[in-house]
Write an enzyme that holds these catalytic residues in place. Structure first.
Site, PDB file in Angstrom:
ATOM      1  N   THR A  91       0.850  -1.186   0.000  1.00 57.12           N
ATOM      2  CA  THR A  91       0.000   0.000   0.000  1.00 57.12           C
ATOM      3  C   THR A  91       0.887   1.238   0.000  1.00 57.12           C
ATOM      4  O   THR A  91       2.105   1.153  -0.115  1.00 57.12           O
ATOM      5  CB  THR A  91      -0.912   0.018   1.244  1.00 57.12           C
ATOM      6  OG1 THR A  91      -0.106   0.292   2.413  1.00 57.12           O
ATOM      7  CG2 THR A  91      -1.618  -1.321   1.440  1.00 57.12           C
ATOM      8  N   CYS A  92       0.249   2.415   0.151  1.00 59.05           N
ATOM      9  CA  CYS A  92       1.023   3.652   0.188  1.00 59.05           C
ATOM     10  C   CYS A  92       2.038   3.657   1.324  1.00 59.05           C
ATOM     11  O   CYS A  92       3.103   4.257   1.200  1.00 59.05           O
ATOM     12  CB  CYS A  92       0.083   4.852   0.364  1.00 59.05           C
ATOM     13  SG  CYS A  92      -0.994   5.142  -1.049  1.00 59.05           S
TER      14      CYS A  92
ATOM     15  N   SER B 127      -1.881   2.204  10.834  1.00 58.51           N
ATOM     16  CA  SER B 127      -1.968   3.126   9.705  1.00 58.51           C
ATOM     17  C   SER B 127      -1.392   4.483  10.048  1.00 58.51           C
ATOM     18  O   SER B 127      -1.314   4.870  11.220  1.00 58.51           O
ATOM     19  CB  SER B 127      -3.430   3.297   9.276  1.00 58.51           C
ATOM     20  OG  SER B 127      -3.970   2.081   8.802  1.00 58.51           O
TER      21      SER B 127
ATOM     22  N   GLN C 133      -7.771  -3.141   1.371  1.00 60.52           N
ATOM     23  CA  GLN C 133      -6.470  -3.463   0.786  1.00 60.52           C
ATOM     24  C   GLN C 133      -5.974  -4.830   1.267  1.00 60.52           C
ATOM     25  O   GLN C 133      -5.382  -5.588   0.491  1.00 60.52           O
ATOM     26  CB  GLN C 133      -5.472  -2.362   1.130  1.00 60.52           C
ATOM     27  CG  GLN C 133      -5.781  -1.049   0.423  1.00 60.52           C
ATOM     28  CD  GLN C 133      -5.024   0.127   1.013  1.00 60.52           C
ATOM     29  OE1 GLN C 133      -4.644   0.120   2.192  1.00 60.52           O
ATOM     30  NE2 GLN C 133      -4.810   1.158   0.213  1.00 60.52           N
TER      31      GLN C 133
ATOM     32  N   PRO D 151     -10.296   3.400   7.061  1.00 60.15           N
ATOM     33  CA  PRO D 151     -11.031   2.207   6.637  1.00 60.15           C
ATOM     34  C   PRO D 151     -10.479   1.537   5.382  1.00 60.15           C
ATOM     35  O   PRO D 151     -10.751   0.368   5.142  1.00 60.15           O
ATOM     36  CB  PRO D 151     -12.439   2.752   6.381  1.00 60.15           C
ATOM     37  CG  PRO D 151     -12.225   4.188   5.994  1.00 60.15           C
ATOM     38  CD  PRO D 151     -11.030   4.650   6.779  1.00 60.15           C
ATOM     39  N   GLN D 152      -9.708   2.263   4.561  1.00 58.59           N
ATOM     40  CA  GLN D 152      -9.267   1.693   3.288  1.00 58.59           C
ATOM     41  C   GLN D 152      -8.373   0.468   3.468  1.00 58.59           C
ATOM     42  O   GLN D 152      -8.349  -0.426   2.629  1.00 58.59           O
ATOM     43  CB  GLN D 152      -8.515   2.747   2.459  1.00 58.59           C
ATOM     44  CG  GLN D 152      -9.399   3.806   1.852  1.00 58.59           C
ATOM     45  CD  GLN D 152      -9.900   4.796   2.885  1.00 58.59           C
ATOM     46  OE1 GLN D 152      -9.160   5.163   3.789  1.00 58.59           O
ATOM     47  NE2 GLN D 152     -11.142   5.210   2.766  1.00 58.59           N
TER      48      GLN D 152
ATOM     49  N   GLY E  47      -5.936  10.899 -10.947  1.00 60.11           N
ATOM     50  CA  GLY E  47      -6.159   9.522 -10.510  1.00 60.11           C
ATOM     51  C   GLY E  47      -7.633   9.229 -10.338  1.00 60.11           C
ATOM     52  O   GLY E  47      -8.340   9.949  -9.619  1.00 60.11           O
TER      53      GLY E  47
ATOM     54  N   MET F  74      -8.479   6.023  -4.339  1.00 59.25           N
ATOM     55  CA  MET F  74      -7.964   7.226  -3.680  1.00 59.25           C
ATOM     56  C   MET F  74      -8.478   8.477  -4.387  1.00 59.25           C
ATOM     57  O   MET F  74      -8.818   9.470  -3.735  1.00 59.25           O
ATOM     58  CB  MET F  74      -6.440   7.205  -3.684  1.00 59.25           C
ATOM     59  CG  MET F  74      -5.844   6.118  -2.822  1.00 59.25           C
ATOM     60  SD  MET F  74      -5.786   6.573  -1.079  1.00 59.25           S
ATOM     61  CE  MET F  74      -4.255   7.494  -1.054  1.00 59.25           C
TER      62      MET F  74
ATOM     63  N   ARG G 188       3.121   0.796   3.273  1.00 61.29           N
ATOM     64  CA  ARG G 188       3.796  -0.427   3.691  1.00 61.29           C
ATOM     65  C   ARG G 188       3.922  -1.392   2.527  1.00 61.29           C
ATOM     66  O   ARG G 188       3.102  -1.400   1.609  1.00 61.29           O
ATOM     67  CB  ARG G 188       3.055  -1.092   4.850  1.00 61.29           C
ATOM     68  CG  ARG G 188       1.692  -1.658   4.526  1.00 61.29           C
ATOM     69  CD  ARG G 188       0.979  -2.174   5.777  1.00 61.29           C
ATOM     70  NE  ARG G 188       0.683  -1.067   6.683  1.00 61.29           N
ATOM     71  CZ  ARG G 188       1.333  -0.849   7.830  1.00 61.29           C
ATOM     72  NH1 ARG G 188       2.299  -1.671   8.215  1.00 61.29           N
ATOM     73  NH2 ARG G 188       1.009   0.175   8.596  1.00 61.29           N
TER      74      ARG G 188
END
Length: 447
Positions: free
Chosen positions: A66-67, A125, A136, A131-132, A203, A207, A69
């Site tokens: 993810t963004c 996080s 993921q 919540p995202q 984008g 996101m 990790r």
């Protein structure tokens, strides 16, 4: 993640049975310029995982990228080998070689379980409670299904249950809980009202959609949503009440907007200094919020006058306030996690009962088969019916002992008992039974 030694890892002494290891890095251990080197995009993730699981000793693998990790969850026969192979593979992704190893941390056994539960629950996080991350984690698990066996299947199913329970039973997700929300909060601090500002969002993924929604809630009226695919930009923009644009046209129009939020899944920076050099006569400075990893905006853009560039690590001030507001809910979330870790550990211990259960059931079936073979054949289909009935009765008889064996295995002190029981549940029982049923023994018993 904190690096731990094998001696600290719960269950490290039994590394030969279902070893579980998590190797990776996050916003806690590495800055963004390092994290983006380790990021595994969707296109190459499947091939990378397949190559890793082809290595000896790696039975299962799931990668969460993810963004904030990139973490590799591995199951196999030896924790030390899993750690080494995971580190080598991740360092290969980064292009840093052995130098990348210093940014990686390893967790084993229950520590790895606890960490994934904390990640899925939003406690690890950048924005606590966001919540995202649960979606993921679910996506990483589903993408990895071809390489998932019983250990990681149970682990990720349990993690998703933990995440849902934390969000249902605590207020950890109240307030600002997403990176787009934090980014828009930072923009509000810079501009005050966003109502009259022209905003460009680069984008059209999750996101991007979240960013547009946050902007609209803050009163932004003119929001442009750009994609390389004009048809996709049109399709995503319509329900969000945004204005679609082709990405190439948007990059040429940066001098006509006040705020840019970049959040595409591109693997390389595509917003460069040349795109932002146009004079901004009579206009406020351009603010660019790059919340993508890898970054969408070349860091050199920050050197241009009248341009202020922020990346995901610059959101910490907004994030820290949100974290403080929800700190009181953390204790409740941690209690949920610890209960679920205990359940998972009990399940892992229960797996040690499988050989004993198989031995018990195989022995019982063989004894039934021997007894049926020794009797005179029944006429017609009666013999087949008798076999089916005897097998059904056998399964019912064995249900209680099977549950008892699994209960024993789940106890922390049950392994030694199981080890002693297995011979009696398997071959030794059959030998004793055959010895007692031998003709010589039977004849001798009658004299």
């Amino acid at each position: 993640m904190r690096t731990i030694s094998p001696s600290e890892a719960p269950g490290a002494a039994t590394a030969s049975a279902d070893a579980l290891v998590a190797v990776g890095l996050s916003h806690r251990t590495a800055p963004i310029d390092i994290r983006e080197r380790f990021a595994l995009g969707e296109r190459r993730r499947a091939e990378w995982v397949e190559n890793l699981t082809a290595r000896p000793g790696v039975s299962e693998c799931v990668v969460l990228s993810t963004c904030n990790r990139t973490e590799c969850y591995l199951a196999g026969s030896d924790a030390g080998a899993l750690d080494r192979l995971g580190r080598e593979a991740l360092c290969g992704v980064s292009g840093l070689g052995p130098a990348g190893d210093s940014y990686l941390a390893t967790l084993e056994g229950a520590s790895a379980v606890r960490h994934l539960f904390r990640v899925t629950g939003g406690l690890e996080s950048l924005i606590v409670g966001e919540p995202q991350i649960q979606g993921q984690v679910r996506g990483a698990y589903q993408d990895g299904r071809p390489m998932v066996g019983p250990v990681l299947h149970r682990l990720f199913q349990s993690a998703l249950e933990v995440g849902g329970r934390i969000r249902a039973d605590t207020l950890i997700a109240s307030g600002v809980t997403s990176i787009p929300g934090a980014a828009v909060g930072l923009a509000r601090k810079v501009f005050g009202s966003l109502g009259d500002r022209r905003v460009l969002v680069l984008g059209t993924g999750e996101m991007g959609r979240l960013t547009v929604q946050c902007l609209k809630r803050e009163g932004a009226r003119r929001v442009f949503l750009a994609s390389r695919d004009p048809a996709r930009a049109e399709r995503v923009s319509r329900p969000l009440d945004a204005l679609p644009m082709r990405r190439s046209a948007a990059l040429e129009a940066l001098d006509r907007v006040d705020l840019v939020v970049a959040c595409t899944e591109s693997e390389a920076a595509f917003v460069r200094a040349g795109h932002a050099r146009s004079p901004r006569t009579g206009r406020a400075p351009l603010v660019i919020l790059d919340i993508a990893v890898p970054r969408n905006v070349d860091p050199g853009v920050a050197d241009i006058s009248d341009v202020f560039l922020y990346n995901i690590d610059d959101l910490r001030q907004v994030v820290d306030r949100a974290r403080a507001a929800r700190e009181c809910e953390r204790e409740r979330a941690e209690a949920i996690i610890e209960r679920q870790v205990a359940k998972y550990r009990a399940w892992r211990r229960g797996r040690r009962a499988d050989p004993a259960v198989r031995a018990l059931r195989n022995t019982a079936r063989e004894l039934v088969a021997d007894a049926l073979a020794a009797r005179a054949p029944a006429p017609g289909d009666a013999d087949a019916a008798l076999r089916l009935a005897s097998q059904a009765a056998l399964n019912k008889v064995l249900h209680g002992p099977t549950r008892a064996i699994r209960w024993l295995a789940e106890r922390s002190d049950g392994e030694e008992c199981l080890r002693r029981m297995e011979p009696w549940l398997g071959g030794e029982v059959r030998e004793v039974r055959r010895e007692r049923m031998s003709p010589d023994r039977v004849q001798g018993g009658r004299t």
